[in-house]
Design an enzyme around this catalytic site. Structure first.
Site, PDB file in Angstrom:
ATOM      1  N   VAL A 141      18.775  16.587  -3.960  1.00  0.00           N
ATOM      2  CA  VAL A 141      20.166  16.715  -4.380  1.00  0.00           C
ATOM      3  C   VAL A 141      21.085  15.906  -3.471  1.00  0.00           C
ATOM      4  CG1 VAL A 141      22.097  18.340  -4.546  1.00  0.00           C
ATOM      5  CG2 VAL A 141      19.891  18.932  -5.543  1.00  0.00           C
ATOM      6  N   GLU A 142      20.832  15.950  -2.177  1.00  0.00           N
ATOM      7  CA  GLU A 142      21.719  15.288  -1.225  1.00  0.00           C
ATOM      8  C   GLU A 142      21.692  13.765  -1.351  1.00  0.00           C
ATOM      9  OE1 GLU A 142      23.986  16.314   0.996  1.00  0.00           O
ATOM     10  OE2 GLU A 142      23.721  18.391   0.344  1.00  0.00           O
TER      11      GLU A 142
END
Length: 355
Positions: A141-142
Site C-alpha cells: 500500500v505504501e
C-alpha cells in the site's frame, strides 16, 4: 458513514507513519504570510533559520558551521507547499477507496513479494509476532513494494515546510532536526535523500523521527537502510507494529452482518476517535457473534465499531486491537481496512484465520 479526503489516498503513498491524520487535518488551511524579514527560501538569510541551527547544534552536538553549510544548499519548493495546501476536491467512500489498493496487480505482486522474501518474513514473524501478509500489505500500500518511494528532496521538503508552512511549521522543524541528526548518525549525504513531499522516506515511508525510533538493522550489516535493504524494511515494519501493540495470533476485524439495515443502536457505537472504546459485552448485547471475539478482547482489550459505505451499501465492522495498530501507521480506518483486505487477498490462509 465514514469518509476520507482524497488526500488520504496520497497519504498512503506520500505520508509517513504517525503523521497522516494530523497533516490531513491541516491540509486545507491556507498558509499565513511569513513574518517580515524572513523571506521564503534563502534560508541562511533568515533569523528563524539561524536560531534553529543554533538550538539544534547546542542540543545535538552537531557542528554549527556544518549545519549552516547544509542549509545553504536547501532550496524552497513551492510544489511542496502546493501539495500540502491543496484542498480536498472530494471525499472518498470505502466503495471508492477499496479498488485503488485491491487491484489484481497489487495482489499478484504481493504474492510474489511474499514468495521471494519468505525467509525474511518468517523471521520477522518469529521475532515480532506480525504475520508476513500484513507486513507485505503495508509495503504494498505504501510504495507498491518499493516501486514508488517519492521524488522530493527530503532536505528541501522539510526546510520548506518547517519555515514556510505556518500551520505545521513546528512539527516539520522538529522533523528537519531529526533528519539532520539521522543523516549524521547513519552517514548519509543529506542532499541525496528523496521521499514524499512531507519527508517520508524509503520503502516503508518512515518520517525521520520514526526512522530514528523504529528502524532496525535486520540484516545485521551494521546499518539501518530502509532504501535498499529489504531485510531492514521488513524488520522495521514488523518492529513498528510490535512496539505499537500488535497482539500475536489475535484477530484484526470482523464483519457484522445484518438481515436488513444496520440498527441505530449499532451506529451509535461508531466514534470519531480511532481508539478502541467498546467492550465485548457492549457488542454482544446488540447481537454480535463471532468465534474471534474472545481472542480479540482477551485481557479486557476494547474494540471499535465502524460503518463503511461499501459498494453494496453500508457495511458494519468490528475492529480489534490489531486493527487499531494498523491505524497507527496511517491514521485512517479506510487505510487499515485496505491493508487488511490486501493481506487477506495475498494470503488466503490469513483470510480464513484472520490473525
Amino acid at each position: 458513514m465514514i469518509k476520507l479526503s482524497i488526500l488520504a489516498v496520497l497519504a498512503t503513498v506520500l505520508l509517513s507513519p504517525m503523521t497522516s491524520a494530523s497533516l490531513l487535518a491541516d491540509s486545507t488551511q491556507t498558509p499565513t504570510e511569513v513574518p517580515d524579514g524572513n523571506p521564503p527560501g534563502k534560508f541562511l538569510q533568515r533569523t528563524d533559520v539561524r536560531d534553529f541551527l543554533d538550538e539544534l547544534s547546542q542540543s545535538s552536538g552537531l557542528d554549527r558551521n556544518r549545519l549552516a553549510g547544509i542549509m545553504s544548499r536547501a532550496t524552497y519548493q513551492q510544489a511542496v507547499i502546493d501539495a500540502i495546501s491543496r484542498p480536498a476536491e472530494r471525499t472518498l467512500t470505502w466503495a471508492q477507496y477499496r479498488p485503488i489498493f485491491l487491484k489484481q496487480k497489487r495482489i499478484d505482486q504481493g504474492q510474489e513479494f511474499m514468495s521471494e522474501h519468505a525467509e525474511l518474513l518468517e523471521r520477522a514473524r518469529q521475532t515480532y509476532g506480525v504475520p508476513p501478509a500484513i507486513i507485505t500489505a503495508i509495503i504494498g500500500v505504501e510504495t507498491f513494494y518499493g516501486r514508488i518511494t517519492g521524488k522530493y528532496d527530503v532536505l528541501d521538503s522539510l526546510s520548506t515546510l518547517g519555515f514556510d508552512y505556518p500551520p505545521r511549521a513546528e512539527f516539520f522543524r522538529k522533523e528537519l532536526g531529526e533528519f539532520l541528526i539521522l543523516a549524521e548518525n547513519e552517514g548519509w549525504d543529506v542532499h541525496q535523500r528523496q521521499g514524499s513531499y512531507a519527508g517520508a522516506m524509503g520503502v516503508p515511508q518512515f518520517i525521520s523521527s520514526s526512522y530514528q525510533q523504529y528502524a532496525v538493522d535486520f540484516d545485521n550489516d551494521g546499518k539501518r537502510d530502509l532504501f535498499n535493504s529489504i531485510a531492514d524494511v521488513i524488520g522495521s515494519v514488523a518492529n513498528y507494529f510490535s512496539i505499537h501493540g500488535w497482539v500475536e495470533g489475535a484477530p484484526v476485524a470482523d464483519r457484522w452482518e445484518f438481515d436488513g439495515a444496520i440498527p441505530d443502536a449499532v451506529s451509535t457505537l461508531v466514534q470519531s476517535s480511532l481508539s478502541p472504546a467498546v467492550t465485548a459485552q457492549g457488542v454482544s448485547a446488540l447481537g454480535f457473534r463471532s468465534d474471534k471475539l474472545q481472542a480479540g478482547t482477551a485481557d479486557e482489550r476494547l474494540l471499535s465499531v465502524m460503518v463503511l459505505d461499501g459498494a453494496d451499501g453500508e457495511e458494519a465492522w468490528v475492529g480489534y486491537q490489531n486493527f487499531y495498530v494498523i491505524t497507527r501507521y496511517n491514521h485512517s480506518r479506510l487505510y487499515a481496512m485496505a491493508v487488511l483486505q490486501l493481506a487477506q487477498n495475498i494470503d488466503s490462509t490469513l483470510a480464513q484465520s484472520d490473525p
